[in-house]
Design a protein around this motif. Sequence first.
Motif, PDB file in Angstrom:
ATOM      1  N   ALA A   1       0.731  -1.149   0.021  1.00  0.00           N
ATOM      2  CA  ALA A   1      -0.173   0.045  -0.015  1.00  0.00           C
ATOM      3  C   ALA A   1       0.849   1.333  -0.072  1.00  0.00           C
ATOM      4  CB  ALA A   1      -1.061   0.136   1.167  1.00  0.00           C
ATOM      5  N   LYS A   2       1.725   1.237   0.894  1.00  0.00           N
ATOM      6  CA  LYS A   2       2.659   2.294   0.833  1.00  0.00           C
ATOM      7  C   LYS A   2       3.494   2.612  -0.717  1.00  0.00           C
ATOM      8  CE  LYS A   2       4.146   5.020   3.572  1.00  0.00           C
ATOM      9  NZ  LYS A   2       3.941   6.354   3.844  1.00  0.00           N
ATOM     10  N   THR A   3       3.974   1.758  -1.114  1.00  0.00           N
ATOM     11  CA  THR A   3       4.567   1.674  -2.522  1.00  0.00           C
ATOM     12  C   THR A   3       3.652   2.206  -3.552  1.00  0.00           C
ATOM     13  OG1 THR A   3       5.923  -0.143  -1.799  1.00  0.00           O
ATOM     14  CG2 THR A   3       5.718   0.256  -4.124  1.00  0.00           C
ATOM     15  N   GLN A   4       2.362   1.743  -3.442  1.00  0.00           N
ATOM     16  CA  GLN A   4       1.223   2.210  -4.343  1.00  0.00           C
ATOM     17  C   GLN A   4       0.749   3.633  -4.019  1.00  0.00           C
ATOM     18  OE1 GLN A   4       1.284   0.523  -7.212  1.00  0.00           O
ATOM     19  NE2 GLN A   4       2.430  -1.249  -6.551  1.00  0.00           N
ATOM     20  N   ASN A   5       1.280   3.997  -3.086  1.00  0.00           N
ATOM     21  CA  ASN A   5       0.587   5.562  -2.543  1.00  0.00           C
ATOM     22  C   ASN A   5      -1.167   5.028  -2.238  1.00  0.00           C
ATOM     23  OD1 ASN A   5       2.899   7.041  -2.553  1.00  0.00           O
ATOM     24  ND2 ASN A   5       2.646   7.118  -4.677  1.00  0.00           N
ATOM     25  N   ALA A   6      -1.234   3.934  -1.836  1.00  0.00           N
ATOM     26  CA  ALA A   6      -2.769   3.679  -1.672  1.00  0.00           C
ATOM     27  C   ALA A   6      -3.130   3.851  -0.067  1.00  0.00           C
ATOM     28  CB  ALA A   6      -2.962   2.209  -1.969  1.00  0.00           C
ATOM     29  N   PRO A   7      -4.525   3.942   0.255  1.00  0.00           N
ATOM     30  CA  PRO A   7      -4.920   4.054   1.685  1.00  0.00           C
ATOM     31  C   PRO A   7      -4.328   2.840   2.509  1.00  0.00           C
ATOM     32  CG  PRO A   7      -6.679   4.552   0.510  1.00  0.00           C
ATOM     33  CD  PRO A   7      -5.472   3.917  -0.652  1.00  0.00           C
TER      34      PRO A   7
ATOM     35  N   MET B   1       2.142   5.232   9.418  1.00  0.00           N
ATOM     36  CA  MET B   1       2.834   5.668   8.280  1.00  0.00           C
ATOM     37  C   MET B   1       1.981   5.969   7.179  1.00  0.00           C
ATOM     38  SD  MET B   1       5.597   2.573   8.412  1.00  0.00           S
ATOM     39  CE  MET B   1       6.585   2.072  10.073  1.00  0.00           C
ATOM     40  N   PHE B   2       0.637   6.218   7.472  1.00  0.00           N
ATOM     41  CA  PHE B   2      -0.195   6.575   6.301  1.00  0.00           C
ATOM     42  C   PHE B   2      -1.211   7.834   6.679  1.00  0.00           C
ATOM     43  CE2 PHE B   2       0.163   1.949   5.875  1.00  0.00           C
ATOM     44  CZ  PHE B   2       0.217   1.768   4.414  1.00  0.00           C
ATOM     45  N   LYS B   3      -1.391   8.419   5.678  1.00  0.00           N
ATOM     46  CA  LYS B   3      -2.443   9.939   5.916  1.00  0.00           C
ATOM     47  C   LYS B   3      -3.843   9.587   5.380  1.00  0.00           C
ATOM     48  CE  LYS B   3       1.693  13.138   5.221  1.00  0.00           C
ATOM     49  NZ  LYS B   3       2.030  14.089   4.516  1.00  0.00           N
ATOM     50  N   THR B   4      -4.064   8.542   4.562  1.00  0.00           N
ATOM     51  CA  THR B   4      -5.202   8.220   4.348  1.00  0.00           C
ATOM     52  C   THR B   4      -5.540   6.730   4.577  1.00  0.00           C
ATOM     53  OG1 THR B   4      -4.788   7.288   2.103  1.00  0.00           O
ATOM     54  CG2 THR B   4      -5.422   9.740   2.523  1.00  0.00           C
ATOM     55  N   TYR B   5      -6.922   6.356   4.971  1.00  0.00           N
ATOM     56  CA  TYR B   5      -7.146   4.880   5.528  1.00  0.00           C
ATOM     57  C   TYR B   5      -8.349   4.254   4.711  1.00  0.00           C
ATOM     58  CZ  TYR B   5      -4.221   6.366   8.866  1.00  0.00           C
ATOM     59  OH  TYR B   5      -2.961   6.985   9.738  1.00  0.00           O
ATOM     60  N   ALA B   6      -8.500   3.101   4.512  1.00  0.00           N
ATOM     61  CA  ALA B   6      -9.411   2.487   3.764  1.00  0.00           C
ATOM     62  C   ALA B   6     -10.926   2.932   4.293  1.00  0.00           C
ATOM     63  CB  ALA B   6      -9.366   1.001   3.810  1.00  0.00           C
ATOM     64  N   ASP B   7     -12.121   2.656   3.489  1.00  0.00           N
ATOM     65  CA  ASP B   7     -13.504   2.845   3.702  1.00  0.00           C
ATOM     66  C   ASP B   7     -13.513   1.744   4.945  1.00  0.00           C
ATOM     67  OD1 ASP B   7     -13.834   4.816   2.242  1.00  0.00           O
ATOM     68  OD2 ASP B   7     -14.772   3.620   0.584  1.00  0.00           O
ATOM     69  N   GLY B   8     -14.411   2.095   6.005  1.00  0.00           N
ATOM     70  CA  GLY B   8     -14.570   1.284   7.257  1.00  0.00           C
ATOM     71  C   GLY B   8     -13.826   1.297   8.418  1.00  0.00           C
ATOM     72  N   SER B   9     -12.630   1.886   8.071  1.00  0.00           N
ATOM     73  CA  SER B   9     -11.637   2.203   9.182  1.00  0.00           C
ATOM     74  C   SER B   9     -12.010   2.796  10.510  1.00  0.00           C
ATOM     75  CB  SER B   9     -10.484   3.000   8.584  1.00  0.00           C
ATOM     76  OG  SER B   9      -9.749   2.178   7.717  1.00  0.00           O
ATOM     77  N   VAL B  10     -13.081   3.734  10.413  1.00  0.00           N
ATOM     78  CA  VAL B  10     -13.693   4.386  11.292  1.00  0.00           C
ATOM     79  C   VAL B  10     -14.406   3.590  12.382  1.00  0.00           C
ATOM     80  CG1 VAL B  10     -15.197   6.236  12.197  1.00  0.00           C
ATOM     81  CG2 VAL B  10     -13.501   6.635  10.508  1.00  0.00           C
ATOM     82  N   ALA B  11     -15.379   2.767  11.715  1.00  0.00           N
ATOM     83  CA  ALA B  11     -16.210   1.766  12.178  1.00  0.00           C
ATOM     84  C   ALA B  11     -15.540   0.756  12.987  1.00  0.00           C
ATOM     85  CB  ALA B  11     -17.167   0.983  11.355  1.00  0.00           C
ATOM     86  N   VAL B  12     -14.338   0.440  12.468  1.00  0.00           N
ATOM     87  CA  VAL B  12     -13.459  -0.648  13.219  1.00  0.00           C
ATOM     88  C   VAL B  12     -12.911  -0.095  14.526  1.00  0.00           C
ATOM     89  CG1 VAL B  12     -11.206  -1.893  13.050  1.00  0.00           C
ATOM     90  CG2 VAL B  12     -12.901  -1.906  11.154  1.00  0.00           C
ATOM     91  N   LEU B  13     -12.375   1.132  14.298  1.00  0.00           N
ATOM     92  CA  LEU B  13     -11.600   1.875  15.235  1.00  0.00           C
ATOM     93  C   LEU B  13     -12.547   2.318  16.543  1.00  0.00           C
ATOM     94  CD1 LEU B  13      -9.319   4.277  13.456  1.00  0.00           C
ATOM     95  CD2 LEU B  13      -8.749   2.194  14.752  1.00  0.00           C
TER      96      LEU B  13
END
Length: 252
Positions: free
Chosen positions: A97-103, A129-141
């Motif tokens: 994900a970091k290499t591909q600039n993905a969330p 290490m990330f600035k953006t996060y996949a959809d659904g992350s807030v619900a998990v947190l």
Amino acid sequence: MFHRLLSILTACVLLVFVAAEVQPQDSMPTDAAVMELARTLAGKAAKDERLDALKWLAAYARGKNATLAVPALERWVRSDPEPSLRERAVEVPGTIAKTQNAPCPLALVEAMLDKEEEVSSLASAWLTMFKTYADGSVAVLLRGADCEDELQRGNCLLFLAQIDGKNRKVLAVIEKRKNDKHFSVRHDAHIAEFRATDDLERFVIYLIRLLHDPDGTLPKIDKDTEVGKQEITYRNLARLGGALQKIDWSES
């Protein structure tokens, strides 16, 4: 606090090792080879075979076609029965994900709630290490902010503030955890509140109280128990951190 710093340092070291293991671009595997390894992960291979597949994918994690293995890797992070393999597996989708600039992959966010502390701490380090996060992350947190493990609760609060600090549900759970039974979680809640609201005055008042009324921040605690000693240690570290923060603010 010790666990969090250690996990961050561990993730940084892992990034160095992953970078060292990456193969030259002209030796990158074919799509078919990547998919074959992904099938090994998805199947019922023996532990040694799964470990070999993981090492292979880690070595090629920066290749463009490494993304083909991500679905299998994420299933592995979530459900592999071997904790040591789940821990090692965290680094591969993180590196991809970091290499591909993905969330940040959702599987890494979910791994923060892993029952094994080593897996949870490493996943938490990767999230930094990330600035953006996949959809659904807030619900998990949000779910993690109500879990039994105090380290996980505190970590989830900090990431919630970072990812979606204006969300009313997030602000409500942060406010709730300011009254948590563990000082470390209460302290993380105050930090999270500041990150979410940028209310400097309120945060400074908390730091002043922490510095000048330390016993008032640890009500009803048995200082002779192991838990009590840990709370005192964390509080003293928090006081030191608060004092250093105020010095930094005064200079800047």
